[in-house]
Design a protein around this motif. Structure first.
Motif, PDB file in Angstrom:
ATOM      1  N   GLU A 159       0.830  -1.200   0.000  1.00 11.13           N
ATOM      2  CA  GLU A 159       0.000   0.000   0.000  1.00 11.13           C
ATOM      3  C   GLU A 159       0.863   1.247   0.000  1.00 11.13           C
ATOM      4  O   GLU A 159       0.583   2.216  -0.697  1.00 11.13           O
ATOM      5  N   ARG A 160       1.929   1.241   0.777  1.00 18.00           N
ATOM      6  CA  ARG A 160       2.823   2.385   0.852  1.00 18.00           C
ATOM      7  C   ARG A 160       3.490   2.625  -0.502  1.00 18.00           C
ATOM      8  O   ARG A 160       3.648   3.769  -0.944  1.00 18.00           O
ATOM      9  N   LEU A 161       3.907   1.534  -1.173  1.00 17.35           N
ATOM     10  CA  LEU A 161       4.524   1.672  -2.493  1.00 17.35           C
ATOM     11  C   LEU A 161       3.531   2.223  -3.515  1.00 17.35           C
ATOM     12  O   LEU A 161       3.922   2.945  -4.430  1.00 17.35           O
ATOM     13  N   MET A 162       2.263   1.901  -3.348  1.00 19.12           N
ATOM     14  CA  MET A 162       1.251   2.393  -4.275  1.00 19.12           C
ATOM     15  C   MET A 162       0.894   3.846  -3.982  1.00 19.12           C
ATOM     16  O   MET A 162       0.139   4.447  -4.733  1.00 19.12           O
ATOM     17  N   GLY A 163       1.376   4.385  -2.873  1.00 18.13           N
ATOM     18  CA  GLY A 163       1.185   5.804  -2.598  1.00 18.13           C
ATOM     19  C   GLY A 163       0.183   6.125  -1.534  1.00 18.13           C
ATOM     20  O   GLY A 163      -0.026   7.281  -1.219  1.00 18.13           O
ATOM     21  N   SER A 164      -0.464   5.117  -0.970  1.00 20.72           N
ATOM     22  CA  SER A 164      -1.435   5.446   0.083  1.00 20.72           C
ATOM     23  C   SER A 164      -0.717   5.653   1.404  1.00 20.72           C
ATOM     24  O   SER A 164       0.248   4.974   1.699  1.00 20.72           O
TER      25      SER A 164
END
Length: 167
Positions: A159-164
């Motif tokens: 999720e962090r890598l996807m920007g959230s």
């Protein structure tokens, strides 16, 4: 500047002059270092502001598209379902099974329903043992807990890598 420095150092011995020059060089280096750090900080802040602006722009575009989708004629309103209610209904309630008689003439036996009827949806948590302090499902094997934790960590990183933002 150099003329003033030489005039100020003439009355000193050569060793004291070297020491004073070294002190001046160190002070100049410290000032230059502070200036470079300040420049890096300002560049970093500008980069962060630019990323935040881009993120807010993406969010604004997404919001506008969602509003347009809602306002369009093809939008079908749906009832709201809370994730908490889904978790509650996922608990296996005490189902009442009808007795099944298997005979020669029956093609299908009435199997228990996969979803409980609406009247049997639990509205409160029931523990099997009233004397216990916690629900028995809270106690799991260490390996299973580590596996669940590891899977949760992987999903948070994805999720962090996807920007959230991860709370």
């Amino acid at each position: 500047d150099s003329g003033n420095i030489k005039a100020g150092l003439e009355h000193l011995t050569p060793a004291e002059q070297a020491k004073a020059r070294l002190q001046l060089v160190l002070e100049a280096a410290a000032k230059a270092d502070e200036a470079l750090k300040a420049k890096e900080r300002s560049e970093e802040e500008a980069k962060k502001r630019k990323e935040e602006d881009q993120a807010t722009l993406v969010e604004q575009v997404k919001r506008v598209k969602e509003i347009e989708a809602i306002e369009s004629d093809s939008f079908v309103p749906q009832t709201f379902r809370s994730s908490k209610e889904v978790k509650k209904s996922a608990e296996p309630p005490e189902l009442q099974y009808e007795p099944v008689t298997i005979g020669v003439g029956t093609a299908e036996a009435s199997a228990p329903e996969k979803e409980p009827p609406p009247a049997n949806i639990p509205t409160a948590i029931k523990y099997q043992d009233d004397n216990s302090l916690a629900h028995p499902n809270l106690f799991i094997e260490k390996a299973e807990a580590e596996d669940k934790w590891f899977q949760r960590l992987i999903t948070l990183r994805q999720e962090r890598l996807m920007g959230s933002p991860v709370a």
